[in-house]
Design a protein around this motif. Structure first.
Motif, short mmCIF file in Angstrom:
data_model
loop_
_atom_site.label_atom_id
_atom_site.label_comp_id
_atom_site.label_asym_id
_atom_site.label_seq_id
_atom_site.Cartn_x
_atom_site.Cartn_y
_atom_site.Cartn_z
N HIS A 1 -32.76 139.24 -53.40
CA HIS A 1 -33.41 138.16 -52.92
C HIS A 1 -33.02 138.07 -51.51
O HIS A 1 -32.29 138.49 -50.92
CB HIS A 1 -32.96 136.95 -53.62
N SER A 2 -33.82 137.32 -50.70
CA SER A 2 -33.66 136.75 -49.31
C SER A 2 -32.50 135.55 -49.55
O SER A 2 -32.57 134.98 -50.54
CB SER A 2 -34.88 136.27 -48.67
N ARG A 3 -31.99 135.45 -48.38
CA ARG A 3 -30.79 134.44 -48.54
C ARG A 3 -30.33 133.84 -47.40
O ARG A 3 -30.29 134.50 -46.55
CB ARG A 3 -29.64 135.10 -49.29
N SER A 4 -29.72 132.52 -47.44
CA SER A 4 -29.11 131.94 -46.45
C SER A 4 -27.91 131.25 -46.95
O SER A 4 -27.59 130.81 -48.14
CB SER A 4 -29.95 130.42 -45.85
N ALA A 5 -26.61 131.46 -46.12
CA ALA A 5 -25.44 130.97 -46.38
C ALA A 5 -24.70 130.27 -45.55
O ALA A 5 -24.59 130.83 -44.47
CB ALA A 5 -24.52 132.14 -46.88
N VAL A 6 -24.62 128.96 -45.58
CA VAL A 6 -24.31 127.99 -44.67
C VAL A 6 -23.11 127.22 -44.99
O VAL A 6 -22.63 126.91 -46.06
CB VAL A 6 -25.31 127.12 -44.22
N SER A 7 -22.16 126.65 -43.98
CA SER A 7 -21.39 125.80 -44.01
C SER A 7 -21.61 124.62 -44.31
O SER A 7 -22.73 123.94 -43.65
CB SER A 7 -20.30 125.99 -42.89
N ALA A 8 -21.13 123.67 -45.05
CA ALA A 8 -21.12 122.11 -45.14
C ALA A 8 -19.75 121.58 -45.10
O ALA A 8 -18.77 122.04 -45.47
CB ALA A 8 -21.82 121.79 -46.44
N ALA A 9 -19.75 120.35 -44.20
CA ALA A 9 -18.51 119.71 -44.18
C ALA A 9 -18.12 118.95 -45.48
O ALA A 9 -16.68 118.83 -45.43
CB ALA A 9 -18.70 118.60 -43.04
N SER A 10 -19.03 118.80 -46.24
CA SER A 10 -18.67 118.43 -47.69
C SER A 10 -20.02 118.53 -48.49
O SER A 10 -20.81 118.62 -48.32
CB SER A 10 -17.89 116.77 -47.59
N LEU A 11 -19.66 118.48 -49.84
CA LEU A 11 -20.54 118.77 -50.84
C LEU A 11 -20.39 117.55 -51.78
O LEU A 11 -19.39 117.02 -52.19
CB LEU A 11 -20.72 119.98 -51.16
N PRO A 12 -21.58 117.42 -52.87
CA PRO A 12 -21.24 116.43 -53.66
C PRO A 12 -20.30 116.38 -54.71
O PRO A 12 -19.90 117.73 -54.96
CB PRO A 12 -22.62 116.35 -54.28
N PHE A 13 -19.52 115.36 -55.04
CA PHE A 13 -18.60 115.48 -56.00
C PHE A 13 -17.06 116.47 -55.31
O PHE A 13 -16.19 116.63 -56.15
CB PHE A 13 -18.81 115.87 -57.30
N GLY A 14 -17.05 116.67 -54.05
CA GLY A 14 -16.22 117.66 -53.64
C GLY A 14 -16.19 119.03 -53.86
O GLY A 14 -15.27 119.86 -53.88
N VAL A 15 -17.47 119.48 -54.48
CA VAL A 15 -17.56 120.70 -55.18
C VAL A 15 -17.49 121.71 -53.98
O VAL A 15 -17.72 121.62 -52.80
CB VAL A 15 -18.98 121.05 -55.93
N ALA A 16 -16.82 122.76 -54.39
CA ALA A 16 -16.75 124.07 -53.63
C ALA A 16 -17.87 124.55 -52.84
O ALA A 16 -18.29 125.16 -51.64
CB ALA A 16 -15.95 125.19 -53.88
N VAL A 17 -19.05 124.80 -53.92
CA VAL A 17 -20.34 125.70 -53.63
C VAL A 17 -21.50 124.85 -54.15
O VAL A 17 -21.42 124.25 -55.36
CB VAL A 17 -20.17 127.01 -54.04
N GLU A 18 -22.41 124.99 -53.56
CA GLU A 18 -23.81 124.43 -54.24
C GLU A 18 -24.86 125.72 -53.99
O GLU A 18 -25.10 126.03 -52.60
CB GLU A 18 -24.18 123.31 -53.59
N VAL A 19 -25.71 125.96 -54.64
CA VAL A 19 -26.77 127.08 -54.44
C VAL A 19 -28.09 126.34 -54.97
O VAL A 19 -28.06 126.09 -56.31
CB VAL A 19 -26.39 128.35 -55.09
N GLU A 20 -29.25 126.60 -54.20
CA GLU A 20 -30.34 126.40 -54.74
C GLU A 20 -31.20 127.81 -54.59
O GLU A 20 -30.71 128.62 -54.16
CB GLU A 20 -31.17 125.36 -53.81
N GLY A 21 -32.42 127.74 -55.37
CA GLY A 21 -32.94 128.76 -55.50
C GLY A 21 -34.75 128.90 -55.64
O GLY A 21 -34.98 127.68 -56.27
N ILE A 22 -35.21 130.08 -55.41
CA ILE A 22 -36.69 129.94 -55.72
C ILE A 22 -36.92 131.37 -56.44
O ILE A 22 -36.29 132.43 -56.36
CB ILE A 22 -37.47 130.19 -54.19
N PHE A 23 -37.63 131.23 -57.78
CA PHE A 23 -37.75 132.30 -58.40
C PHE A 23 -39.16 132.53 -58.76
O PHE A 23 -40.01 131.59 -58.96
CB PHE A 23 -36.94 132.18 -59.80
N GLN A 24 -39.70 133.62 -59.03
CA GLN A 24 -41.08 133.96 -59.47
C GLN A 24 -41.03 134.53 -61.03
O GLN A 24 -40.10 134.80 -61.40
CB GLN A 24 -41.49 135.33 -58.75
N ILE A 25 -41.96 133.53 -61.71
CA ILE A 25 -42.20 133.83 -62.97
C ILE A 25 -43.45 134.32 -63.64
O ILE A 25 -44.56 134.10 -62.65
CB ILE A 25 -41.72 132.58 -63.90
N ARG A 26 -43.41 134.74 -64.67
CA ARG A 26 -45.12 135.00 -65.25
C ARG A 26 -45.48 133.86 -65.96
O ARG A 26 -44.72 133.09 -66.51
CB ARG A 26 -44.96 136.06 -66.32
#
Length: 155
Positions: free
Chosen positions: A129-154
């Protein structure tokens, strides 16, 4: 009957959770045509948030493992969008990974590789896939990582 993607997950010892519910006023996924846009999935294991800040109290390997859990939740959301038939998934189109990190931390791509590598391991070339990986000063609930995605389906 188990589909090929579910069978591959079993081979890898991965059990998809139920698709996580949204934590605020949004929907977890939206389907437009043959694309599924999945909202950010936060790092979780065994029902608990994986928290930490890369460059402070978490190393790259632990961050990559946290990103892997995000990818597992992404697939759970895609399965829900496909009415339980994960074999409708054609390919991963794009991921955006947010890494809770210190200002001087620069290995966000290595952390988000945890999600990318997992999707390729499960889906083969359809997981690339194509991708971006960026820094965040903080995330919800103090989590380490959050990832969103776009997927193609039939349909």
């Amino acid at each position: 009957m188990t589909g090929r993607i579910e069978a591959r997950l079993v081979e890898l010892g991965v059990s998809l959770p139920d698709a996580p519910a949204p934590a605020a006023n949004y929907v977890p996924q939206v389907t437009v045509g043959d694309l599924v846009f999945v909202s950010g999935q936060v790092s979780m294991a065994d029902g608990a948030f994986i928290t930490g800040k890369l460059g402070a109290d978490m190393d790259v390997a632990a961050g990559a493992q946290a990103a892997r859990t995000c990818a597992i939740s992404l697939l759970a959301q895609v399965r829900k969008a496909c009415d339980g038939d994960l074999d409708r998934l054609v390919r991963v189109v794009k991921l955006t990974g947010f890494v809770n990190s210190t200002p001087d931390f620069g290995d966000q791509p290595k952390v988000v590789n945890g999600a990318s590598d997992f999707l390729v391991e499960v889906l083969g070339d359809a997981g690339r896939h194509s991708r971006s990986a960026v820094s965040a000063a903080s995330l919800p609930f103090g989590v380490a990582v959050e990832v969103e995605g776009i997927f193609q389906i039939r349909p």
